[in-house]
Design an enzyme around this catalytic site. Structure first.
Site, PDB file in Angstrom:
ATOM      1  N   ASN A  56       0.800  -1.101  -0.034  1.00 32.07           N
ATOM      2  CA  ASN A  56      -0.047  -0.131   0.061  1.00 32.07           C
ATOM      3  C   ASN A  56       1.043   1.367   0.028  1.00 32.07           C
ATOM      4  O   ASN A  56       2.043   1.239   0.021  1.00 32.07           O
ATOM      5  CB  ASN A  56      -1.101   0.163   1.390  1.00 32.07           C
ATOM      6  CG  ASN A  56      -0.433  -0.002   2.424  1.00 32.07           C
ATOM      7  OD1 ASN A  56       1.064   0.140   2.599  1.00 32.07           O
ATOM      8  ND2 ASN A  56      -1.058  -0.454   3.623  1.00 32.07           N
ATOM      9  N   ASP A 245      -9.584  -9.372  -0.153  1.00 27.58           N
ATOM     10  CA  ASP A 245      -8.657  -8.418   0.579  1.00 27.58           C
ATOM     11  C   ASP A 245      -8.590  -7.198   0.274  1.00 27.58           C
ATOM     12  O   ASP A 245      -8.847  -6.176   1.006  1.00 27.58           O
ATOM     13  CB  ASP A 245      -7.140  -9.062   0.816  1.00 27.58           C
ATOM     14  CG  ASP A 245      -6.464  -8.250   1.753  1.00 27.58           C
ATOM     15  OD1 ASP A 245      -6.699  -8.021   2.964  1.00 27.58           O
ATOM     16  OD2 ASP A 245      -5.577  -7.438   1.173  1.00 27.58           O
TER      17      ASP A 245
END
Length: 370
Positions: A56, A245
């Site tokens: 991320n 996810d």
């Protein structure tokens, strides 16, 4: 000791490898998970360096990336075992993943070591236990990041709707077989109960209020292509888990508007196979919040658009838990969810029950022994 052979687990990925331990050396060369003795190689390890597209914006590796690697290792070892005897050839398909905790974050530049071992077999299923270690290749420091248990079933290459028998394993202790049988019966019962209660769908709501279920709920629509599938035309379990996810992460980020990471995944149940050409809808909604965690339910529905004879069906479901982090990586309080409808209030109470049950279990494990 003979040098173990090196094989590639994914063609075209030079930094991904699987280390096959020779049968005679597996007990000493592979990390022990107290598994049974088997005639086929009982443990494998795959490893890969974590790249920027695995993480991320804060540099933490996506939970879905780790889940996908876990499933790859499980698929390799279970498929090998199921084809270890003469007979009809098969491929092992993922049926269930038990609760998985993300014990420590993994970052860009670290190497993930995923070790898998077969620990139990029933007549039609294989239990695989997986450990994930992260390695800082600059310092050599290693830490345990994940432990997972997966269940696979062997599907015939001639007819993927036909479940074949699994070659038995030889256990070093009778207790191992008895404990494995208890785990098998427990997961089988829970998987059936989950399938029965998976009839509802996530509906969009116009102009939702902040901190409500409708405000953060999200969906992702994906056309299943050849790169998502095995050679036999149905989706890898790891691909599905990675998409689940991603959706759960979007829900969590929308709710708290901070950096978020996967803390744990409750049991993921794969109710039916997803074939190439299907359009899948992955939907996520917030079900419960504690002071510092969020539970998100994720549902996967498959629509076989190229086959008009088959209707849309529920393919998988799971609960993901996320935590909110500051820029320094410290946990932050989570805005409290505001359930509005009776169904949302019911799901909130059910989520609270799961949270309290898991909290009590963790506290029981950390209490000092007399």
């Amino acid at each position: 000791m003979a040098r173990p052979g090196l094989i590639h687990s994914s063609p075209g990925l030079p930094d991904t490898c699987a280390l096959l331990q020779p049968p005679a050396a597996s007990a000493s060369a592979a990390p022990s998970m107290s598994g049974p003795d088997v005639e086929t190689p009982s443990a494998i390890q795959i490893c890969r360096i974590m790249r920027p597209d695995d993480a991320n914006v804060a540099g933490n590796v996506h939970g879905g990336t780790i889940l996908k690697m876990i499933e790859e290792a499980g698929a390799i070892i279970s498929t090998r075992h199921c084809n270890s005897q003469n007979g009809e050839r098969c491929v092992a398909a993922l049926a269930r993943v038990e609760r998985t905790d993300f014990l420590s974050p993994m970052c860009i530049g670290e190497v993930a070591h995923v070790s898998a071992e077969i620990t139990y077999t029933s007549k039609h299923s294989v239990e695989v236990q997986v450990n994930v270690m992260s390695e800082n290749i600059l310092t050599g420091a290693k830490k345990l990041t994940n432990k997972a248990t997966l269940w696979y079933v062997p599907l015939s290459l001639k007819n993927v709707d036909k479940v074949l028998e699994v070659p038995p394993v030889v256990y070093s202790r009778q207790e191992q077989e008895e404990e494995g049988r208890k785990r098998y019966e427990a997961q089988k019962l829970e998987r059936m109960e989950t399938k029965w209660r998976n009839g509802d769908i996530v509906q969009p709501v116009l102009n939702p209020e902040p901190n409500t279920v409708s405000y953060s709920q999200s969906s992702l629509i994906h056309l299943v292509g050849p790169s998502d599938c095995t050679l036999h035309g149905f989706v890898h379990g790891g691909v599905t888990m990675k998409l689940m996810d991603e959706v759960a992460g979007i829900v969590a980020a929308r709710h708290c508007k901070t950096n978020i990471v996967t803390a744990s995944v409750d049991a993921i149940n794969f109710h039916d196979k997803i074939r190439k050409g299907c359009v899948i809808t992955i939907s996520g909604r917030m079900t419960f919040t504690s002071n510092k965690s969020m539970e998100i339910e994720v549902l996967v529905d498959a629509d076989p658009v190229v086959d008009s004879s088959q209707k849309r069906y529920r393919a998988a479901s799971a609960f993901f838990t996320y935590v909110s982090l500051s820029q320094e990586g410290r946990s932050l309080p989570v805005p409290q969810l505001v359930p509005e409808t009776e169904d949302e209030k019911k799901r909130f109470e059910e989520g609270k029950g799961r949270y309290l049950q898991m909290k009590a279990k963790r506290q029981g494990h950390t209490e000092p022994q007399p």
